[in-house]
Each structure stands twice: as structure tokens, then as C-alpha cells.
Design a protein around this motif. Sequence first.
Motif, PDB file in Angstrom:
ATOM      1  N   TYR A  68      40.738  12.169  14.467  1.00 50.22           N
ATOM      2  CA  TYR A  68      41.604  12.842  15.432  1.00 50.22           C
ATOM      3  C   TYR A  68      40.930  12.991  16.792  1.00 50.22           C
ATOM      4  CZ  TYR A  68      45.242  13.970  12.076  1.00 50.22           C
ATOM      5  OH  TYR A  68      46.274  13.881  11.184  1.00 50.22           O
ATOM      6  N   GLY A  69      39.617  13.273  16.777  1.00 50.68           N
ATOM      7  CA  GLY A  69      38.905  13.430  18.042  1.00 50.68           C
ATOM      8  C   GLY A  69      38.793  12.140  18.835  1.00 50.68           C
ATOM      9  N   GLY A  70      38.867  11.003  18.141  1.00 53.12           N
ATOM     10  CA  GLY A  70      38.805   9.718  18.838  1.00 53.12           C
ATOM     11  C   GLY A  70      40.126   9.297  19.446  1.00 53.12           C
ATOM     12  N   GLY A  71      41.128  10.165  19.379  1.00 57.77           N
ATOM     13  CA  GLY A  71      42.455   9.846  19.912  1.00 57.77           C
ATOM     14  C   GLY A  71      42.465   9.424  21.367  1.00 57.77           C
ATOM     15  N   THR A 118      33.252   4.922  10.003  1.00 59.51           N
ATOM     16  CA  THR A 118      34.552   4.686   9.361  1.00 59.51           C
ATOM     17  C   THR A 118      35.625   5.580   9.968  1.00 59.51           C
ATOM     18  OG1 THR A 118      33.401   4.140   7.302  1.00 59.51           O
ATOM     19  CG2 THR A 118      35.754   4.610   7.155  1.00 59.51           C
ATOM     20  N   GLY A 119      35.269   6.838  10.278  1.00 58.52           N
ATOM     21  CA  GLY A 119      36.234   7.752  10.895  1.00 58.52           C
ATOM     22  C   GLY A 119      36.730   7.247  12.242  1.00 58.52           C
ATOM     23  N   PHE A 120      35.826   6.710  13.055  1.00 57.67           N
ATOM     24  CA  PHE A 120      36.241   6.169  14.354  1.00 57.67           C
ATOM     25  C   PHE A 120      37.077   4.903  14.174  1.00 57.67           C
ATOM     26  CE2 PHE A 120      35.324   3.807  18.371  1.00 57.67           C
ATOM     27  CZ  PHE A 120      35.994   4.676  19.226  1.00 57.67           C
ATOM     28  N   GLY A 121      36.736   4.109  13.161  1.00 60.79           N
ATOM     29  CA  GLY A 121      37.562   2.938  12.862  1.00 60.79           C
ATOM     30  C   GLY A 121      38.976   3.329  12.483  1.00 60.79           C
ATOM     31  N   LEU A 122      39.128   4.413  11.712  1.00 63.59           N
ATOM     32  CA  LEU A 122      40.462   4.906  11.349  1.00 63.59           C
ATOM     33  C   LEU A 122      41.203   5.431  12.582  1.00 63.59           C
ATOM     34  CD1 LEU A 122      39.631   6.769   8.005  1.00 63.59           C
ATOM     35  CD2 LEU A 122      40.704   4.524   8.283  1.00 63.59           C
ATOM     36  N   ALA A 123      40.460   6.027  13.522  1.00 64.56           N
ATOM     37  CA  ALA A 123      41.082   6.493  14.772  1.00 64.56           C
ATOM     38  C   ALA A 123      41.671   5.321  15.549  1.00 64.56           C
ATOM     39  CB  ALA A 123      40.055   7.230  15.626  1.00 64.56           C
ATOM     40  N   VAL A 395      47.143  14.931  22.318  1.00 63.19           N
ATOM     41  CA  VAL A 395      47.569  15.825  21.233  1.00 63.19           C
ATOM     42  C   VAL A 395      46.584  15.783  20.068  1.00 63.19           C
ATOM     43  CG1 VAL A 395      49.308  16.104  19.415  1.00 63.19           C
ATOM     44  CG2 VAL A 395      50.034  15.869  21.781  1.00 63.19           C
ATOM     45  N   THR A 396      46.146  14.601  19.676  1.00 65.18           N
ATOM     46  CA  THR A 396      45.266  14.493  18.507  1.00 65.18           C
ATOM     47  C   THR A 396      43.921  15.171  18.716  1.00 65.18           C
ATOM     48  OG1 THR A 396      44.637  12.285  19.288  1.00 65.18           O
ATOM     49  CG2 THR A 396      46.284  12.405  17.539  1.00 65.18           C
ATOM     50  N   ILE A 397      43.385  15.106  19.938  1.00 67.29           N
ATOM     51  CA  ILE A 397      42.090  15.764  20.151  1.00 67.29           C
ATOM     52  C   ILE A 397      42.251  17.279  20.148  1.00 67.29           C
ATOM     53  CG2 ILE A 397      42.126  15.829  22.683  1.00 67.29           C
ATOM     54  CD1 ILE A 397      39.124  15.046  22.538  1.00 67.29           C
ATOM     55  N   ALA A 398      43.420  17.782  20.572  1.00 68.03           N
ATOM     56  CA  ALA A 398      43.674  19.223  20.513  1.00 68.03           C
ATOM     57  C   ALA A 398      43.865  19.674  19.066  1.00 68.03           C
ATOM     58  CB  ALA A 398      44.898  19.577  21.352  1.00 68.03           C
ATOM     59  N   GLU A 399      44.528  18.824  18.255  1.00 66.90           N
ATOM     60  CA  GLU A 399      44.755  19.165  16.849  1.00 66.90           C
ATOM     61  C   GLU A 399      43.484  19.078  16.010  1.00 66.90           C
ATOM     62  OE1 GLU A 399      49.354  17.452  16.642  1.00 66.90           O
ATOM     63  OE2 GLU A 399      47.671  16.291  15.854  1.00 66.90           O
TER      64      GLU A 399
END
Length: 504
Positions: A68-71, A118-123, A395-399
Motif C-alpha cells: 500500500y505504501g508503494g502506491g 515481494t511487497g513492492f512487486g505486489l504494489a 489513497v493507498t499510502i494514506a490507508e
Amino acid sequence: PPVPSDLGYVPPDGGWGWAVVFGASISIGFAYTFPKAFTIYFKELQAVYSISYSQIAWITSIMCATTYGGGPISSILVNRYGSRPVVILGGLLCGIGMVSAAFCTSILQLYICVGFITGFGLALNLQPSVIIIGKYFLKRRPIANGLAMAGSPVMLCTLAPLNQFLFDNFGWRGSFLILGAILLNCCVAGALFRPIGAATAPVKTQATEEGKDALKEEVTKDAMEMSSPMNITMETKTEEEGGKGCCEKVNQYLDFSLFKHRGFLIYLIGNVLMFLGFFAPIVFLAPYAKHIGIDEYSAAFLLSILAIVDMIARPTTGIIANSKWVRPRIQYFFSFSIAFNGACHLLCPLASGYTGLVVYSIFFGLAFGMVCAMLFETLMDLVGAARFTSAVGLVTIAECCTILLGPPIGGTLIDTFGDYKYMFIKCGAVMVLAGTFLFIMNYYNYRTVAKEEKERKAKEEDPKSVRTENEGRNNWNKETAQDGPELEPLREEREGLKKEVNGT
């Protein structure tokens, strides 16, 4: 009200767009499901590295936070390069992260490989997949979003048993290698994201840039021919234009002017509040069932029931949201879905025995699917497809913060009171509050927009207001003419060039 297409072309609403929806369902499914399905390996990893449950839980927390933070980064890359290369890059990062995790010798290395890489790849898979749907669909967009979001429960039903099978036959290291290869299918999904409408946009941008350069050259040339006081004035104006150009360059990739958009701010506040209670009930559903004496397999089957109902609810909600009765007021439907979700959690503590939890899982799956199906559609309805790329990143970085805080707050309540019911009550109350807030503020927004539109039409139809505006323009021209006749040719030439640049 629904925003008409502002992309400079008419979306096809079908054709290759359905292949794009299929690819998006794969990418979105992996992005939402992989952190949940990964928990199957927790017990083995705890034994291997001799760590606590809280330490192992940080893997999925870091993964979700990075996703979410990589949005914003994902949105910037999509604005610069398009959805296809960004999703392919995300698939490669996911594969590299999981293959590297198979060779990790400490929990810190797992945090880096699984959590961050992997998390950034999913972003890089999530945002472009949602964005590309808005470029292919307009009239059928709610249906397309519902079908794409249905990839998440489908993946959950598939990945959970697959992970268990891989672990039983190949161990956790062999499973990570195979999962890395499976995640490379995101690259195949990204290859389906054929660019659309890209032929006109670069030409327009190029013409605008050329017009700006020509305008600056003409202004500079004429300013050089004037006296020194005029030269000082023009230098000041050139510096101001340079400052504006820098701001425009930033906003070209991430539109921060959205924070002045009333509908966007309402959506952002409501969603940030909603996510405090959105994911925690899923995390603690199976542990709660075990807590009241239900066996492990029956407790795990509750999640399967939830996923199956969720799978049906998402495309069904998309069809309902696309109807002529709901589409004009889709924000109200979204608000109701959130409040309905919260009501389910408030009633969960009343469920006695396994039958009660099955009923809760059915209604929870329905409410969860309704919210997820409209989560991005309502945002696109507010800001339009052209600004949606920036909107979803902001929105995703706020969430991200509330997604991280939700489950730990629920866990703290369970540890403090020794009972799961307070966690469900907290989640239910927060979501009912969020749904009520969105309903009231969207009602206010609809009324305000209708009033502004009515005033605008009245102003256009009233000849007196037009005449007053023309008189004001004439007075301004007279005042500016007092600056000196030598500036008039330059002023007229600049105005003409600006009109050409703006396409008027």
C-alpha cells in the motif's frame, strides 16, 4: 454524479478490454491474497528461526505496508511508462523476492526478501491493474471492476490449499522457489495490458511543450529589444514561469491538487477510518472459532465459506452497481455496504456455536465482497479516469497506516480483556461510523454539486451576468493599456500564443 470520459477518447467498453480484465484479476488476486496465504508457513518458520509469533507476523505486516505504501511510486511509474511495463517489472520483483527468500538464513533476510521486495512487486501489480480498467471501460466499468476484484477470493481458494500441498511435499524452501515461479505469471498478466489512447496524448503534450518554448522565446526576444526597466520586469516574469513549470512537472506524475477536490477528501477520510476495522475480523475469525471450542478444520472451513460467498458477491455487486438505478448514486450504495459490513461484526458475538459462525461468515463474505467490488469504482466515479492514477496512489499510502494498525489494535483488545467479542465490536463500530460519515458527506456533496451546476447554468443563461463580465474585462484592458503603448504588441502576441497552446 458520474464523471464522463475525460481521457480524450471513447473507451471501447469491451473487446480486448475483457482480456485486460482477466489479466487484472490475476494481478489483483496475487496482490490481495498472497500475504494471507503466506501465513501457512508461519509455524515452520517459527520453529526454524526460534522466534515469537509477533516477530513472524511482521513479515505479512511489512508486505502489506509496502504494497500500500508503494502506491504513489507505482502511480508515478504508470503515468510515466504505462501499466504494462510496470506490472511486468512487479512480477519480476515478486519472483526474485520469493526465490531469494528460499536461501535466507535469518528472519531479517526474510523481512527484506518477502516483506520489502515481494511487497513492492505486489504494489507494482495492484495499482496499474486497477488503473488500466478505467482506460478500457466507461459504461460497463462497475461490472469490469467487480470481475477483476473477484480474482482475490478465487486466488484465496486456490493458493491456500496449494501452499499446504507444496509445503507437505517440498518443504518451505522448495515451496518458496515454486511460488517465485508462480508469481512470474504476473508478467504474463501485464503483457495483456495493451496500451490504449496513447497515440493522441504524446502528440498533444509535444505540441503544448513546443508552444510553451515558442512563447518563452518570443517573450525573451522582445524583452531584449526593450529598455532596461522592461528587461528587469520580463526577467521576473520568466523566473515566475520557471517556478510554475517545476510545480507542473511534479503534478504531471502525481496530482496533489486532488487535495482540493471535495469528493476526494470525503472518500479519503471515510476509507482511512474504515480500514481500522476492515481486515482484523478476517485475521481473527479462525482463532475465535478455535477459542470457543471448534476444531481446526472446521474453523479453517469458515474462511472457505467466506471466500466462496465473496467470489460470488463481487461480480454480482458490479452488475447491480452498473444498473441505471444505482450507478448515478453509487456513493450511497458504497456507504451502505460499509455500514452493512460493520453491522455484521457487531452481531458476531451473538453467534453461538458453529452454525452461528457459518451464518456470520456468509453475511460477512457478502458484505466484504460488496465493499471490495466498489472500492476503486467509487473513487473513479468521483475524480474521473484521467486523475484516477494519482488518486489511487495518494489513497493507498494514506490507508497504509490504518491497515497496519487495525489488526494490532484488535489483538491488544483480545489480550487485555481475554475475549474476542470486544475486537468484533470495535471493528463493527468503526465501520458503521465510517459508512454513516460517507453517507452524510456524500449527500452533502451531491447537493452542493447540483447547486453549483444550477448556478453555472443560470449564469450562462443570464445576459446581464455575461455583460457584466465583459465590462469587467474591458475595464481591465483599459487599466493594462495605461502601462504604455509599447507593451501592447507584445501583450497581444503573448495572448495569441497562449490561445494556440491551450487549443482554443
